[in-house]
Motif scaffolding. Structure first.
Motif, mmCIF file in Angstrom:
data_model
loop_
_atom_site.group_PDB
_atom_site.id
_atom_site.type_symbol
_atom_site.label_atom_id
_atom_site.label_comp_id
_atom_site.label_asym_id
_atom_site.label_seq_id
_atom_site.Cartn_x
_atom_site.Cartn_y
_atom_site.Cartn_z
ATOM 1 N N ASP A 49 0.848 -1.194 0.000
ATOM 2 C CA ASP A 49 0.000 0.000 0.000
ATOM 3 C C ASP A 49 0.883 1.243 0.000
ATOM 4 O OD1 ASP A 49 -2.908 1.161 0.713
ATOM 5 O OD2 ASP A 49 -1.389 2.242 1.859
ATOM 6 N N THR A 50 1.745 1.339 1.002
ATOM 7 C CA THR A 50 2.585 2.532 1.155
ATOM 8 C C THR A 50 4.004 2.122 1.528
ATOM 9 O OG1 THR A 50 0.681 3.812 1.931
ATOM 10 C CG2 THR A 50 2.872 4.705 2.414
ATOM 11 N N LEU A 51 4.959 2.645 0.795
ATOM 12 C CA LEU A 51 6.367 2.419 1.124
ATOM 13 C C LEU A 51 6.809 3.450 2.152
ATOM 14 C CD1 LEU A 51 7.739 1.831 -2.473
ATOM 15 C CD2 LEU A 51 7.745 0.145 -0.613
ATOM 16 N N LEU A 52 7.447 2.969 3.196
ATOM 17 C CA LEU A 52 8.032 3.870 4.197
ATOM 18 C C LEU A 52 9.543 3.833 3.977
ATOM 19 C CD1 LEU A 52 7.857 5.641 6.742
ATOM 20 C CD2 LEU A 52 7.962 3.538 8.103
ATOM 21 N N ASP A 53 10.048 4.844 3.286
ATOM 22 C CA ASP A 53 11.472 4.856 2.909
ATOM 23 C C ASP A 53 12.322 5.233 4.123
ATOM 24 O OD1 ASP A 53 13.933 5.008 1.742
ATOM 25 O OD2 ASP A 53 13.370 6.480 0.199
ATOM 26 N N LEU A 54 13.178 4.295 4.521
ATOM 27 C CA LEU A 54 14.062 4.523 5.667
ATOM 28 C C LEU A 54 15.444 4.981 5.209
ATOM 29 C CD1 LEU A 54 13.249 1.163 7.535
ATOM 30 C CD2 LEU A 54 12.067 3.353 7.760
#
Lengths: 274, 167
Positions: A49-54
């Motif tokens: 759904d949503t990428l959380l870029d670390l």
């Protein structure tokens, strides 16, 4: 090929990333270097759904010597392990394992934490970390907990990391092994290992021999009983469940495990004893 | 909480410096770096070969280090310095790696060449050498030449390394 439509958010720092994980859990998929996740998204083998870029959390990219362990931040890229003087001095097996990963381009992007979270049963760096008896630090807004590297993966692509947690660090206990060996067998240069083995004193770990990287307990027990390398290596595939697929039959993987363990023990000879 | 409140957007603003020129534009989040370069910026030296992170034709430099632009989101390059083959030469003067490739005839059809050259630029920058033939072949394991013209590529890199060791 491009990934399916996806939402994207870049975390400014670890605190924000953990707060978002607490609030949204698995709606967010952590993106570190993306060297495994992006191919999976492009091939539509995975949906997000949503990428959380670390990737910009600089505070998680480090190698630090802390007396009784070497700490490696989760966003440390493979390439750094090849050249870091602390890794070279205290945990050189990590450099050897990192060198077996992909190619320079992949090593410039891929991260230690990403490899652990991906939980591939044939991954190089997690194999080395299991053999070195490393501990993985999982963080959430509630605090941190430590999980042995050998227990983190529970199946291909599945770990004990909860939806509100992130892998933040690995800790390699010191002093490291007096004798160690890392051996891998892959087909063409860029393929994943069919089977790989890491030996650190009396600990023997195998990749590619089941749904997760595992310790070869039969080999370790034989070594503890004073068995020679050949006799111990004959037990390499005990309690293993290698896949039977287009790359190699299960029987061939079992054969490889025995051969590689024998070679790795010979590398360490004669001091390999628990 | 409402679903609308969740973080993230389907369009992202990507600000980069590509070959020394600042660029900022909005693209769908799923846009790959190679597509930003080729289709948005018109920089078509960077090619897409396998599209599965194996062949290295799409290699570019991200903050000076070789990466595969088919396996990075454009969003991951936000804030970065990107260099493609178009950005190597200084006017009419070829980059030393380009010059060595020409000198040693290290290309045939040319499809893999931009990625190959950039992988070599990254290698020479990271590794002070001296390099053995084995070192060079290992370092280029992520760049495939389907004309199989590897020998001259390796010769070009070894000549560059020998020159800098002497120099």
């Amino acid at each position: 090929m491009i990934p399916a439509s996806v939402r994207y958010h870049r975390a400014a720092d670890l605190a924000e990333a953990l707060e978002l994980r607490r609030a949204y859990g698995d709606l967010l998929r952590p993106l570190a270097g993306g060297q495994s996740l992006l191919p999976a998204l492009k091939l539509r083998r995975d949906r997000v759904d949503t990428l959380l870029d670390l990737g910009r959390i600089g505070e998680l990219s480090y190698v630090a010597h802390r007396g009784d362990h070497l700490a490696v931040g989760a966003l440390t890229r493979y390439q750094r392990l090849l050249t870091d003087p602390l890794v070279d001095r205290y945990a050189p097996m990590l450099a050897t394992a990192a060198a077996a990963v992909g190619d320079p381009q992949v090593r410039h992007a891929g991260t230690v934490g990403g490899a652990l979270a991906q939980a591939d049963p044939a991954a190089d760096l997690p194999l080395a970390l299991v053999a070195l008896d490393a501990v993985v630090v999982l963080a959430s807004t509630a605090g941190t907990r430590e999980v042995p590297a050998a227990e983190l993966a529970v199946g291909p692509g599945a770990t004990l990391c909860r939806p509100d947690e992130l892998v933040t660090e690995v800790r390699v206990p010191l002093p490291g092994p007096a004798r160690w060996s890392y051996r891998t067998f892959a087909r063409p240069a860029l393929e994943w290992s069919l089977v790989a083995v890491a030996v650190a004193d009396g600990r023997v770990a195998l990749a590619g021999m089941g749904p997760t990287i595992r310790r070869a307990r039969g080999v370790e027990a034989a070594l503890a009983d004073g068995a020679g390398a050949a006799a111990a290596a004959a037990r390499a595939d005990e309690d293993c469940d290698p896949v039977d697929d287009v790359r190699a039959s299960a029987a061939y993987r079992r054969h490889l495990s025995r051969v590689l363990v024998a070679r790795a023990l010979a590398d360490c000879s004669p001091e390999v004893r628990p | 909480m409402t679903v609308d409140a969740r973080p993230g957007t389907e369009a992202v603003t990507v600000t980069t410096t590509v070959n020394g020129r600042a660029d900022s534009r909005q693209v769908p989040a799923r846009t790959l770096l190679v597509h930003l370069l080729r289709e948005e910026l018109g920089l078509t030296a960077t090619t897409v070969g396998c599209d599965t992170s194996s062949c290295g034709a799409c290699t570019v430099l991200l903050d000076g280090r070789s990466v595969k632009s088919c396996t990075l989101l454009a969003a991951q390059a936000d804030g970065a310095d990107v260099r493609t083959a178009e950005g190597l030469a200084d006017g009419d003067r070829l980059h030393p790696v380009q010059e060595a490739f020409r000198e040693h005839h290290a290309l045939q059809c040319g499809f893999c060449t931009p990625g190959m050259v950039l992988a070599v630029v990254s290698l020479l920058d990271e590794n002070p050498g001296p390099l053995t033939e084995h070192d060079v072949r290992r370092a280029l394991v992520g760049n495939l030449c389907r004309c199989t013209g590897y020998h001259n590529i390796v010769r070009a890199v070894l000549a560059l390394d020998a020159a800098r060791q002497a120099g």
